[in-house]
Design an enzyme around this catalytic site. Structure first.
Site, PDB file in Angstrom:
ATOM      1  N   GLY A 229      81.775  -6.954   0.030  1.00  0.00           N
ATOM      2  CA  GLY A 229      82.785  -7.757   0.425  1.00  0.00           C
ATOM      3  C   GLY A 229      83.782  -7.152   1.490  1.00  0.00           C
ATOM      4  O   GLY A 229      84.551  -7.867   1.921  1.00  0.00           O
ATOM      5  N   GLU A 267      78.807  -2.117  -3.500  1.00  0.00           N
ATOM      6  CA  GLU A 267      77.620  -2.226  -3.039  1.00  0.00           C
ATOM      7  C   GLU A 267      77.903  -2.962  -1.750  1.00  0.00           C
ATOM      8  O   GLU A 267      77.610  -4.046  -1.445  1.00  0.00           O
ATOM      9  CB  GLU A 267      76.831  -3.200  -3.594  1.00  0.00           C
ATOM     10  N   CYS A 268      78.015  -2.103  -0.766  1.00  0.00           N
ATOM     11  CA  CYS A 268      78.414  -2.705   0.666  1.00  0.00           C
ATOM     12  C   CYS A 268      77.278  -2.828   1.363  1.00  0.00           C
ATOM     13  O   CYS A 268      76.288  -1.809   1.675  1.00  0.00           O
ATOM     14  CB  CYS A 268      79.393  -1.655   1.439  1.00  0.00           C
ATOM     15  N   GLY A 269      77.125  -3.764   2.393  1.00  0.00           N
ATOM     16  CA  GLY A 269      76.072  -3.894   3.331  1.00  0.00           C
ATOM     17  C   GLY A 269      76.488  -3.983   4.958  1.00  0.00           C
ATOM     18  O   GLY A 269      76.533  -2.744   5.579  1.00  0.00           O
ATOM     19  N   ARG A 270      77.197  -5.068   5.084  1.00  0.00           N
ATOM     20  CA  ARG A 270      77.579  -5.251   6.612  1.00  0.00           C
ATOM     21  C   ARG A 270      78.559  -4.079   7.324  1.00  0.00           C
ATOM     22  O   ARG A 270      78.422  -3.614   8.163  1.00  0.00           O
ATOM     23  CB  ARG A 270      78.350  -6.419   6.574  1.00  0.00           C
ATOM     24  N   CYS A 345      64.816 -24.080  22.320  1.00  0.00           N
ATOM     25  CA  CYS A 345      65.110 -25.579  22.806  1.00  0.00           C
ATOM     26  C   CYS A 345      65.892 -26.190  21.752  1.00  0.00           C
ATOM     27  O   CYS A 345      65.638 -27.181  20.980  1.00  0.00           O
ATOM     28  CB  CYS A 345      63.579 -26.410  22.865  1.00  0.00           C
ATOM     29  N   TYR A 374      73.011  -8.251   9.473  1.00  0.00           N
ATOM     30  CA  TYR A 374      72.689  -9.614   9.424  1.00  0.00           C
ATOM     31  C   TYR A 374      72.259 -10.182  10.817  1.00  0.00           C
ATOM     32  O   TYR A 374      72.848 -11.372  11.321  1.00  0.00           O
ATOM     33  CB  TYR A 374      73.903 -10.455   8.875  1.00  0.00           C
TER      34      TYR A 374
END
Length: 405
Positions: A229, A267-270, A345, A374
């Site tokens: 978060g 538990e960090c990602g970004r 398109c 992401y």
């Protein structure tokens, strides 16, 4: 960071075709994550949520630094185990199949985040067949109130976790389940929070309510998973989450609020991978349509879906490419505003909407910063069957071009 510009110019000069590439500064990645791991207070562990970017090279680099990985599928478990046979894994997600739960046990997952009473029954039956006791955290969707952030997974109706009001029923159910062991609670209530002080208060709330529940239900509280978060400010890259302020506030709070035998998991990602990744794409065309200017790049949201999924204009800069090999006129835009779009398109293929541009020409490169999370991982790669971008994992960028990274 400025070393990325000469690298992109060199990359363009060395190839004959149009440039479209993801570039990852591996030294910057290791440095950024290493500082975060080392600065956490005692009894805290930092896991990398690989959904943000699960490329093998990224996982291999971070396996040497983080305390483990957080995954959300059997496929992600296998990706981790290809890198390491024993690194700790946390397994979450709102809809786990029997195959995934079997696989989690088979691959030695450390903790399974259980998200419903049905999932508890399913896991208990699998563990009973195997003659084991499966360690779990109960993921709880708190009633709140919770801080505001870009995305909310708790504090309101969502598919995530066990409703806080259903906890007594679930704890009663657990009395009959002999093959699962509750090690604590998991919370992941929001995403992309930019307020460090607010985040300390959120973790404090997790500690308080976990202690209350442990006492009420007679649980040994080994772990509190505070989720991820922690956010990235795409609107202003110079004003990012105050990590130093966060850990300085976190340490005294945990000394007071965390039970002496309990470990806090993050538990960090970004936040761990975004800053070290770049998406570079060559300008294909510049056109005016119904009074609006458009810059069309080689690529688009099928490579880098983050901007349209979050509905923001992603920050970028122009890298000038002076060489123009054609006899015909080179389209250009000066001192105007334009929307940056891709080749797809669909009118939704937009990376930045009506942004101010001093100068851009066909053949220049647009470099999108903070693209390491992401981006490629969530994109619809094969829509319209355009070529994939190159993927460059650059070591020693600082020594190659000098200066600070």
């Amino acid at each position: 960071m400025q070393n990325i510009v000469p690298y992109i110019q060199k990359l363009k000069a060395e190839q004959p075709g149009l440039l479209c590439a993801y570039v990852r500064d591996m030294d910057a990645l290791r440095s950024h994550v290493g500082v975060r791991v080392q600065s956490l207070p005692r009894r805290c562990k930092l896991f990398y949520a690989i959904k943000a970017n699960s490329e093998r090279e990224v996982l291999a680099a971070l396996a040497e630094i983080v305390h483990g990985f957080e995954v959300a599928s059997l496929g992600e478990i296998r990706k981790v185990r290809e890198i390491s046979s024993d690194i700790p894994i946390l397994f979450g997600g709102p809809g786990k199949t029997e195959e995934e739960l079997e696989g989690a046990i088979e691959y030695g997952v450390s903790l399974i985040h259980v998200e419903s009473g049905h999932e508890l029954n399913k896991l208990n039956a699998i563990a009973e067949r195997r003659g084991i006791v499966a360690p779990v955290l109960l993921r709880i969707n708190l009633r709140g109130p919770l801080p505001q952030a870009t995305l909310a997974m708790g504090g309101k109706p969502t598919q995530f976790g066990i409703d806080e009001e259903s906890l007594p029923e679930v704890m009663g159910q657990l009395q009959k389940l002999r093959h699962v062991r509750v090690e604590g609670f998991h919370f992941h209530s929001l995403s992309n929070n930019l307020d460090a002080e607010q985040h300390v208060r959120l973790v404090e709330y997790y500690c308080e309510i976990s202690r209350q529940w442990a006492a009420k239900y007679g649980l040994t509280l080994n772990y509190i998973n505070a989720g991820g978060g922690i956010g990235v400010n795409y609107a202003d890259l110079e004003q990012q989450f105050d990590w130093d302020g966060f850990v300085s506030g976190l340490a005294p709070m945990l000394e007071k609020e965390l039970p002496p035998t309990t470990t806090i998991l993050f538990e960090c990602g970004r936040y761990l991978t975004a800053a070290s990744g770049y998406y570079a794409a060559e300008v294909l065309d510049i056109k005016r349509n119904h009074g609006k200017d458009y810059v069309i790049i080689r690529g688009g949201t099928h490579h880098f879906r983050l901007p349209v999924s979050w509905n923001h204009s992603h920050p970028f800069e122009r890298i000038a490419i002076e060489h123009w090999p054609h006899s015909y006129e080179r389209p250009a835009l000066y001192d105007g505003s334009a929307t940056i779009v891709g080749q797809l398109c669909t009118p939704k293929d937009v990376l930045a909407h009506e942004v101010e541009i001093k100068e851009v020409r066909v053949g220049d490169i647009l470099l999108f910063r903070y693209a390491g999370a992401y981006g490629w991982a969530i994109s619809h790669h094969d829509f319209l069957s355009h070529p994939h971008p190159e993927h460059k994992y650059v070591e020693g960028l600082n020594s190659l071009f000098g200066g600070g990274v």
